[in-house]
Design a protein around this motif. Structure first.
Motif, PDB file in Angstrom:
ATOM      1  N   VAL A 177      -5.468 -10.792   0.908  1.00 40.82           N
ATOM      2  CA  VAL A 177      -4.975  -9.792   1.867  1.00 40.82           C
ATOM      3  C   VAL A 177      -5.166  -8.381   1.313  1.00 40.82           C
ATOM      4  CG1 VAL A 177      -2.870  -8.873   2.948  1.00 40.82           C
ATOM      5  CG2 VAL A 177      -3.359 -11.333   3.044  1.00 40.82           C
ATOM      6  N   MET A 178      -4.841  -8.195   0.046  1.00 41.89           N
ATOM      7  CA  MET A 178      -4.928  -6.849  -0.532  1.00 41.89           C
ATOM      8  C   MET A 178      -6.374  -6.400  -0.729  1.00 41.89           C
ATOM      9  SD  MET A 178      -1.873  -5.996  -0.347  1.00 41.89           S
ATOM     10  CE  MET A 178      -1.785  -4.417  -1.198  1.00 41.89           C
ATOM     11  N   ALA A 179      -7.313  -7.332  -0.743  1.00 37.09           N
ATOM     12  CA  ALA A 179      -8.737  -6.992  -0.840  1.00 37.09           C
ATOM     13  C   ALA A 179      -9.355  -6.752   0.541  1.00 37.09           C
ATOM     14  CB  ALA A 179      -9.488  -8.109  -1.565  1.00 37.09           C
ATOM     15  N   ASP A 180      -8.576  -6.954   1.589  1.00 32.14           N
ATOM     16  CA  ASP A 180      -9.055  -6.839   2.965  1.00 32.14           C
ATOM     17  C   ASP A 180      -8.651  -5.473   3.528  1.00 32.14           C
ATOM     18  OD1 ASP A 180      -9.396  -6.955   5.757  1.00 32.14           O
ATOM     19  OD2 ASP A 180      -8.881  -9.089   5.835  1.00 32.14           O
ATOM     20  N   SER A 181      -9.632  -4.613   3.736  1.00 35.15           N
ATOM     21  CA  SER A 181      -9.333  -3.244   4.190  1.00 35.15           C
ATOM     22  C   SER A 181      -8.759  -3.199   5.602  1.00 35.15           C
ATOM     23  CB  SER A 181     -10.588  -2.376   4.107  1.00 35.15           C
ATOM     24  OG  SER A 181     -11.587  -2.883   4.976  1.00 35.15           O
ATOM     25  N   THR A 182      -8.880  -4.286   6.356  1.00 36.96           N
ATOM     26  CA  THR A 182      -8.271  -4.299   7.693  1.00 36.96           C
ATOM     27  C   THR A 182      -6.781  -4.629   7.620  1.00 36.96           C
ATOM     28  OG1 THR A 182      -8.707  -6.645   8.216  1.00 36.96           O
ATOM     29  CG2 THR A 182     -10.470  -5.056   8.706  1.00 36.96           C
ATOM     30  N   LEU A 183      -6.313  -5.079   6.452  1.00 33.36           N
ATOM     31  CA  LEU A 183      -4.909  -5.485   6.307  1.00 33.36           C
ATOM     32  C   LEU A 183      -4.138  -4.741   5.223  1.00 33.36           C
ATOM     33  CD1 LEU A 183      -5.366  -9.372   6.441  1.00 33.36           C
ATOM     34  CD2 LEU A 183      -4.619  -7.883   8.299  1.00 33.36           C
ATOM     35  N   ASN A 184      -4.805  -4.362   4.141  1.00 31.44           N
ATOM     36  CA  ASN A 184      -4.054  -3.874   2.976  1.00 31.44           C
ATOM     37  C   ASN A 184      -3.239  -2.614   3.238  1.00 31.44           C
ATOM     38  OD1 ASN A 184      -6.147  -1.979   2.868  1.00 31.44           O
ATOM     39  ND2 ASN A 184      -7.057  -2.856   1.015  1.00 31.44           N
ATOM     40  N   HIS A 185      -3.645  -1.806   4.221  1.00 32.24           N
ATOM     41  CA  HIS A 185      -2.870  -0.592   4.519  1.00 32.24           C
ATOM     42  C   HIS A 185      -1.465  -0.914   5.052  1.00 32.24           C
ATOM     43  CE1 HIS A 185      -4.846  -1.594   8.337  1.00 32.24           C
ATOM     44  NE2 HIS A 185      -3.829  -0.991   8.933  1.00 32.24           N
ATOM     45  N   PHE A 186      -1.278  -2.105   5.597  1.00 30.10           N
ATOM     46  CA  PHE A 186       0.058  -2.486   6.067  1.00 30.10           C
ATOM     47  C   PHE A 186       1.041  -2.645   4.897  1.00 30.10           C
ATOM     48  CE2 PHE A 186      -2.482  -4.195   9.691  1.00 30.10           C
ATOM     49  CZ  PHE A 186      -1.912  -3.423  10.695  1.00 30.10           C
ATOM     50  N   PHE A 187       0.495  -2.794   3.689  1.00 35.10           N
ATOM     51  CA  PHE A 187       1.331  -3.021   2.505  1.00 35.10           C
ATOM     52  C   PHE A 187       1.340  -1.822   1.562  1.00 35.10           C
ATOM     53  CE2 PHE A 187      -0.066  -7.089   4.130  1.00 35.10           C
ATOM     54  CZ  PHE A 187       1.123  -7.801   4.164  1.00 35.10           C
ATOM     55  N   ALA A 188       0.857  -0.670   2.044  1.00 41.71           N
ATOM     56  CA  ALA A 188       0.716   0.512   1.193  1.00 41.71           C
ATOM     57  C   ALA A 188       2.036   0.925   0.537  1.00 41.71           C
ATOM     58  CB  ALA A 188       0.144   1.676   1.997  1.00 41.71           C
ATOM     59  N   ASN A 189       3.127   0.792   1.250  1.00 41.99           N
ATOM     60  CA  ASN A 189       4.430   1.221   0.708  1.00 41.99           C
ATOM     61  C   ASN A 189       5.356   0.034   0.464  1.00 41.99           C
ATOM     62  OD1 ASN A 189       3.798   4.048   0.879  1.00 41.99           O
ATOM     63  ND2 ASN A 189       3.962   3.811   3.087  1.00 41.99           N
ATOM     64  N   THR A 190       4.778  -1.111   0.151  1.00 42.53           N
ATOM     65  CA  THR A 190       5.542  -2.346  -0.006  1.00 42.53           C
ATOM     66  C   THR A 190       5.718  -2.692  -1.471  1.00 42.53           C
ATOM     67  OG1 THR A 190       4.642  -3.153   2.079  1.00 42.53           O
ATOM     68  CG2 THR A 190       5.539  -4.809   0.592  1.00 42.53           C
ATOM     69  N   ASP A 191       6.915  -3.087  -1.831  1.00 42.04           N
ATOM     70  CA  ASP A 191       7.190  -3.643  -3.160  1.00 42.04           C
ATOM     71  C   ASP A 191       6.597  -5.050  -3.156  1.00 42.04           C
ATOM     72  OD1 ASP A 191       8.302  -5.092  -5.281  1.00 42.04           O
ATOM     73  OD2 ASP A 191      10.260  -4.140  -5.108  1.00 42.04           O
ATOM     74  N   MET A 192       5.423  -5.200  -3.757  1.00 51.76           N
ATOM     75  CA  MET A 192       4.708  -6.472  -3.647  1.00 51.76           C
ATOM     76  C   MET A 192       5.388  -7.616  -4.400  1.00 51.76           C
ATOM     77  SD  MET A 192       2.507  -6.049  -1.334  1.00 51.76           S
ATOM     78  CE  MET A 192       1.693  -7.648  -1.431  1.00 51.76           C
ATOM     79  N   ALA A 193       6.130  -7.320  -5.446  1.00 53.40           N
ATOM     80  CA  ALA A 193       6.868  -8.384  -6.140  1.00 53.40           C
ATOM     81  C   ALA A 193       7.940  -8.956  -5.203  1.00 53.40           C
ATOM     82  CB  ALA A 193       7.494  -7.856  -7.429  1.00 53.40           C
ATOM     83  N   LYS A 194       8.638  -8.069  -4.514  1.00 49.63           N
ATOM     84  CA  LYS A 194       9.649  -8.512  -3.549  1.00 49.63           C
ATOM     85  C   LYS A 194       8.975  -9.231  -2.374  1.00 49.63           C
ATOM     86  CE  LYS A 194      13.330  -6.893  -0.547  1.00 49.63           C
ATOM     87  NZ  LYS A 194      13.884  -5.773   0.183  1.00 49.63           N
ATOM     88  N   GLN A 195       7.869  -8.676  -1.899  1.00 51.45           N
ATOM     89  CA  GLN A 195       7.132  -9.280  -0.788  1.00 51.45           C
ATOM     90  C   GLN A 195       6.686 -10.700  -1.156  1.00 51.45           C
ATOM     91  OE1 GLN A 195       6.606  -8.058   2.253  1.00 51.45           O
ATOM     92  NE2 GLN A 195       5.264  -9.694   2.940  1.00 51.45           N
ATOM     93  N   HIS A 196       6.168 -10.857  -2.350  1.00 48.90           N
ATOM     94  CA  HIS A 196       5.697 -12.163  -2.821  1.00 48.90           C
ATOM     95  C   HIS A 196       6.860 -13.163  -2.816  1.00 48.90           C
ATOM     96  CE1 HIS A 196       4.423 -15.227  -5.735  1.00 48.90           C
ATOM     97  NE2 HIS A 196       3.188 -14.912  -5.393  1.00 48.90           N
ATOM     98  N   ALA A 197       7.990 -12.752  -3.373  1.00 49.90           N
ATOM     99  CA  ALA A 197       9.160 -13.636  -3.443  1.00 49.90           C
ATOM    100  C   ALA A 197       9.644 -14.021  -2.045  1.00 49.90           C
ATOM    101  CB  ALA A 197      10.282 -12.965  -4.236  1.00 49.90           C
TER     102      ALA A 197
END
Length: 118
Positions: free
Chosen positions: A25-45
């Motif tokens: 998802v983070m390598a996909d430019s059509t999607l990764n901007h949705f996670f620009a301000n996301t705490d990815m550790a929390k998101q993963h959990a």
């Protein structure tokens, strides 16, 4: 018949799938901007907990509903399709059988309306 959660390798298996999923998802430019301000550790959990729950594992997800989580994001069908493809590819890469991959995607597809707020 054992639960989909167990067939996917239990907690460790689901964690592995989610790690692979977010790499894609983070390598996909059509999607990764949705996670620009996301705490990815929390998101993963949260994602691990949510998948565990919808795949018949432990009921430990305590986040918002899918419609609340995605409200205002203006997600479209192509975004949902891209996420589904990344999930399919992640499950396959992590060794899930075609049957279990299809079962997992079927559960996720039932959430499309809530995720797209339609």
């Amino acid at each position: 018949m054992s639960a989909l959660f167990d067939k996917l390798g239990g907690q460790q298996g689901v964690e592995k799938v989610v790690t692979e999923f977010y790499k894609r998802v983070m390598a996909d430019s059509t999607l990764n901007h949705f996670f620009a301000n996301t705490d990815m550790a929390k998101q993963h959990a949260q994602q691990v907990a949510y998948f565990a729950q919808i795949f018949d594992g432990p009921k430990v997800y305590n986040g918002r509903s899918m419609d609340q989580t995605h409200k205002g994001m203006n997600l479209q069908s192509q975004h949902f399709d891209a996420v589904s493809k990344h999930l399919r590819d992640s499950l396959t890469a992590c060794g899930a059988s075609a049957e279990d991959t299809n079962a997992a995607l079927d559960r996720v597809s039932k959430l499309q309306g809530a995720i797209l707020n339609k």
